[in-house]
Design a protein around this motif. Structure first.
Motif, PDB file in Angstrom:
ATOM      1  N   ASP A   1       0.822  -1.214   0.000  1.00 52.82           N
ATOM      2  CA  ASP A   1       0.000   0.000   0.000  1.00 52.82           C
ATOM      3  C   ASP A   1       0.857   1.264   0.000  1.00 52.82           C
ATOM      4  N   ARG A   2       2.017   1.203   0.605  1.00 57.64           N
ATOM      5  CA  ARG A   2       2.893   2.387   0.623  1.00 57.64           C
ATOM      6  C   ARG A   2       3.344   2.753  -0.779  1.00 57.64           C
ATOM      7  N   ILE A   3       3.377   1.781  -1.672  1.00 52.73           N
ATOM      8  CA  ILE A   3       3.794   2.044  -3.047  1.00 52.73           C
ATOM      9  C   ILE A   3       2.590   2.321  -3.942  1.00 52.73           C
ATOM     10  N   PHE A   4       1.606   1.446  -3.876  1.00 52.42           N
ATOM     11  CA  PHE A   4       0.495   1.520  -4.822  1.00 52.42           C
ATOM     12  C   PHE A   4      -0.647   2.426  -4.383  1.00 52.42           C
ATOM     13  N   HIS A   5      -0.824   2.609  -3.083  1.00 48.58           N
ATOM     14  CA  HIS A   5      -1.904   3.454  -2.557  1.00 48.58           C
ATOM     15  C   HIS A   5      -1.386   4.293  -1.385  1.00 48.58           C
ATOM     16  N   PRO A   6      -0.403   5.149  -1.620  1.00 49.10           N
ATOM     17  CA  PRO A   6       0.208   5.878  -0.505  1.00 49.10           C
ATOM     18  C   PRO A   6      -0.762   6.799   0.231  1.00 49.10           C
ATOM     19  N   ASP A   7      -1.783   7.273  -0.446  1.00 48.53           N
ATOM     20  CA  ASP A   7      -2.743   8.183   0.189  1.00 48.53           C
ATOM     21  C   ASP A   7      -3.716   7.451   1.107  1.00 48.53           C
ATOM     22  N   THR A   8      -3.838   6.142   0.934  1.00 51.32           N
ATOM     23  CA  THR A   8      -4.793   5.397   1.750  1.00 51.32           C
ATOM     24  C   THR A   8      -4.122   4.620   2.875  1.00 51.32           C
ATOM     25  N   ALA A   9      -2.817   4.580   2.890  1.00 49.12           N
ATOM     26  CA  ALA A   9      -2.110   3.865   3.949  1.00 49.12           C
ATOM     27  C   ALA A   9      -2.237   4.674   5.236  1.00 49.12           C
ATOM     28  N   THR A  10      -3.021   4.149   6.177  1.00 45.25           N
ATOM     29  CA  THR A  10      -3.301   4.909   7.396  1.00 45.25           C
ATOM     30  C   THR A  10      -2.443   4.479   8.577  1.00 45.25           C
ATOM     31  N   ASP A  11      -1.983   3.240   8.580  1.00 43.68           N
ATOM     32  CA  ASP A  11      -1.135   2.790   9.677  1.00 43.68           C
ATOM     33  C   ASP A  11       0.260   3.373   9.517  1.00 43.68           C
ATOM     34  N   GLY A  12       0.942   3.532  10.637  1.00 44.04           N
ATOM     35  CA  GLY A  12       2.309   3.992  10.588  1.00 44.04           C
ATOM     36  C   GLY A  12       3.206   2.972   9.905  1.00 44.04           C
ATOM     37  N   VAL A  13       4.337   3.447   9.445  1.00 48.56           N
ATOM     38  CA  VAL A  13       5.275   2.595   8.722  1.00 48.56           C
ATOM     39  C   VAL A  13       5.710   1.405   9.570  1.00 48.56           C
ATOM     40  N   LYS A  14       6.013   1.643  10.822  1.00 47.55           N
ATOM     41  CA  LYS A  14       6.490   0.554  11.687  1.00 47.55           C
ATOM     42  C   LYS A  14       5.385  -0.473  11.941  1.00 47.55           C
ATOM     43  N   LYS A  15       4.159   0.004  12.094  1.00 52.13           N
ATOM     44  CA  LYS A  15       3.054  -0.925  12.300  1.00 52.13           C
ATOM     45  C   LYS A  15       2.824  -1.764  11.045  1.00 52.13           C
ATOM     46  N   GLN A  16       2.896  -1.133   9.877  1.00 53.72           N
ATOM     47  CA  GLN A  16       2.747  -1.871   8.623  1.00 53.72           C
ATOM     48  C   GLN A  16       3.843  -2.916   8.470  1.00 53.72           C
TER      49      GLN A  16
END
Length: 115
Positions: free
Chosen positions: A64-79
């Protein structure tokens, strides 16, 4: 230049640096040319799907960080944590779960005592 190319560059570079890897080391780990990583990180990359999948998997980048960056709601570490847990088999999950429950109980107890 498309926003997705810039986003890919930013996400891959950040994940590689967080993993303390050079571009050469990442390229070696996934079996591609170092120029491929250099081009991706400098907004010139349009990697083959197979290379992109290897980068995402090796660096534990949530797609999601690559394909849907605007919808990624969790923090990077949680993801990243969730992705690592998804890669566990049932036995590994059974062994990790008590440790996570224990650590969360400690964290919550510490949080309650600070209030």
């Amino acid at each position: 230049m498309h926003d997705y190319v810039k986003n890919l560059a930013k996400v891959v570079r950040a994940a590689r640096e967080e993993a303390h890897l050079s571009q050469a080391a990442l390229a070696e780990q996934i079996g591609c040319d170092e120029r491929t990583i250099l081009n991706i990180e400098n907004d010139r990359g349009n990697p083959k799907f197979e290379v992109l999948c290897q980068i995402i998997a090796y660096l534990h980048i949530p797609a999601d960080r690559i394909f849907h960056p605007d919808t990624a709601t969790d923090g990077v570490k949680k993801q990243k944590l969730l992705l690592m847990l998804q890669e566990c088999d049932e036995q590994e999950t059974a062994e990790i779960l008590p440790a996570i429950e224990y650590l969360l109980a400690l964290i919550h107890k510490r949080g309650n005592s600070n209030e």
